[in-house]
Design an enzyme around this catalytic site. Sequence first.
Site, PDB file in Angstrom:
ATOM      1  N   PRO A  59       0.831  -1.197   0.000  1.00 59.80           N
ATOM      2  CA  PRO A  59       0.000   0.000   0.000  1.00 59.80           C
ATOM      3  C   PRO A  59       0.872   1.256   0.000  1.00 59.80           C
ATOM      4  CG  PRO A  59      -0.782  -1.587   1.627  1.00 59.80           C
ATOM      5  CD  PRO A  59       0.542  -2.082   1.134  1.00 59.80           C
ATOM      6  N   GLU A  60       0.587   2.156  -0.922  1.00 60.55           N
ATOM      7  CA  GLU A  60       1.318   3.414  -1.008  1.00 60.55           C
ATOM      8  C   GLU A  60       0.432   4.521  -0.447  1.00 60.55           C
ATOM      9  OE1 GLU A  60       3.203   3.785  -4.898  1.00 60.55           O
ATOM     10  OE2 GLU A  60       3.231   1.605  -5.106  1.00 60.55           O
TER      11      GLU A  60
ATOM     12  N   LYS B 163       3.218   6.793   4.525  1.00 56.26           N
ATOM     13  CA  LYS B 163       2.536   5.496   4.479  1.00 56.26           C
ATOM     14  C   LYS B 163       2.163   4.990   5.871  1.00 56.26           C
ATOM     15  CE  LYS B 163       5.381   4.146   0.508  1.00 56.26           C
ATOM     16  NZ  LYS B 163       6.283   3.105  -0.013  1.00 56.26           N
TER      17      LYS B 163
ATOM     18  N   HIS C  90      -4.370 -15.550   9.086  1.00 59.65           N
ATOM     19  CA  HIS C  90      -3.676 -14.298   8.780  1.00 59.65           C
ATOM     20  C   HIS C  90      -4.183 -13.122   9.621  1.00 59.65           C
ATOM     21  CE1 HIS C  90      -1.724 -16.450   5.631  1.00 59.65           C
ATOM     22  NE2 HIS C  90      -2.832 -16.626   4.938  1.00 59.65           N
TER      23      HIS C  90
ATOM     24  N   ARG D  35       1.900 -11.532   5.097  1.00 59.58           N
ATOM     25  CA  ARG D  35       3.365 -11.578   5.172  1.00 59.58           C
ATOM     26  C   ARG D  35       3.912 -11.348   6.579  1.00 59.58           C
ATOM     27  NH1 ARG D  35       5.190 -10.516  -0.169  1.00 59.58           N
ATOM     28  NH2 ARG D  35       7.302 -10.910   0.579  1.00 59.58           N
TER      29      ARG D  35
ATOM     30  N   ARG E  28      14.219  -3.303  -8.435  1.00 58.29           N
ATOM     31  CA  ARG E  28      12.754  -3.271  -8.487  1.00 58.29           C
ATOM     32  C   ARG E  28      12.267  -3.391  -9.924  1.00 58.29           C
ATOM     33  NH1 ARG E  28      10.704  -0.885  -3.796  1.00 58.29           N
ATOM     34  NH2 ARG E  28       8.727  -1.817  -4.466  1.00 58.29           N
TER      35      ARG E  28
END
Length: 275
Positions: free
Chosen positions: A2-3, A58, A91, A110, A262
């Site tokens: 997420p940005e 962020k 999760h 993650r 990247r």
Amino acid sequence: MPELPEVETVRRGLETLVLGQEIVAVTLKVPKMVKTDLETFALTLPGQIIQSVGRRGKYLLIDLGQLVLVSHLRMEGKYLLFPDEVPDNKHFHVFFELKNGSTLVYQDVRKFGTFDLIAKSQLSAFFAKRKLGPEPKKETFKLKTFEAALLSSQKPIKPHLLDQTLVAGLGNIYVDEVLWAAKVHPGTASSRLNKAEIKRLHDETIRILALGIEKGGSTVRTYRNALGADGTMQDYLQVYGQTGKPCPRCGQAIVKLKVGGRGTHICPKCQKKRP
């Protein structure tokens, strides 16, 4: 990951869902996510009232009065609110039980997300330590400061924009979009940019991140907002994820390459590499 537009959209959703709610209990299943004292986290949060939900870059800022819970979603983090029973999910890692009977759950496939519970008076020092750049708004993101920082650095422009020191909130998706819009090759050394390119980078950063917020963020993998809805910015992406498709500006096929480790999407005609 997420940005800024995705985090801002989550912030707005959380503010709608939990503003004014009292936290009555906290269950933490992955202790490593908490970067401040665990005992303080577990014992101090119950009884706190969520006064507002803010954002810096962020980072989400859950304002509890004298304290702030700083939350970073990292790669896959998201928040879900369950009005009654919380379903089993491996999760789901942090559970904030609220006085109205609902539960705010932090989900993270993650397990990279982080929480810092700090005094509000320490917030400026927290971000200064991380060398976080200004918010991407005309009032705070000054062209002259941006230009000076770029011209004094040999860093390739894409990794430089990603490191959060020049401006807060850019990630891989929006950096590719900004560089394409500004007609700048991502591997160009920051110091080799001319003034026109720097101004375009500055202006397009502000414009594209604002558009991302307007469209509710980009759902290109697993991102959902706090209300469980997808964003729509993915429908407006010009270059990211468009490998092989014609450039919207010149018709040349978009290519994917590596810059700073990247995956990076460019138009080889519009974003020519410097000799």
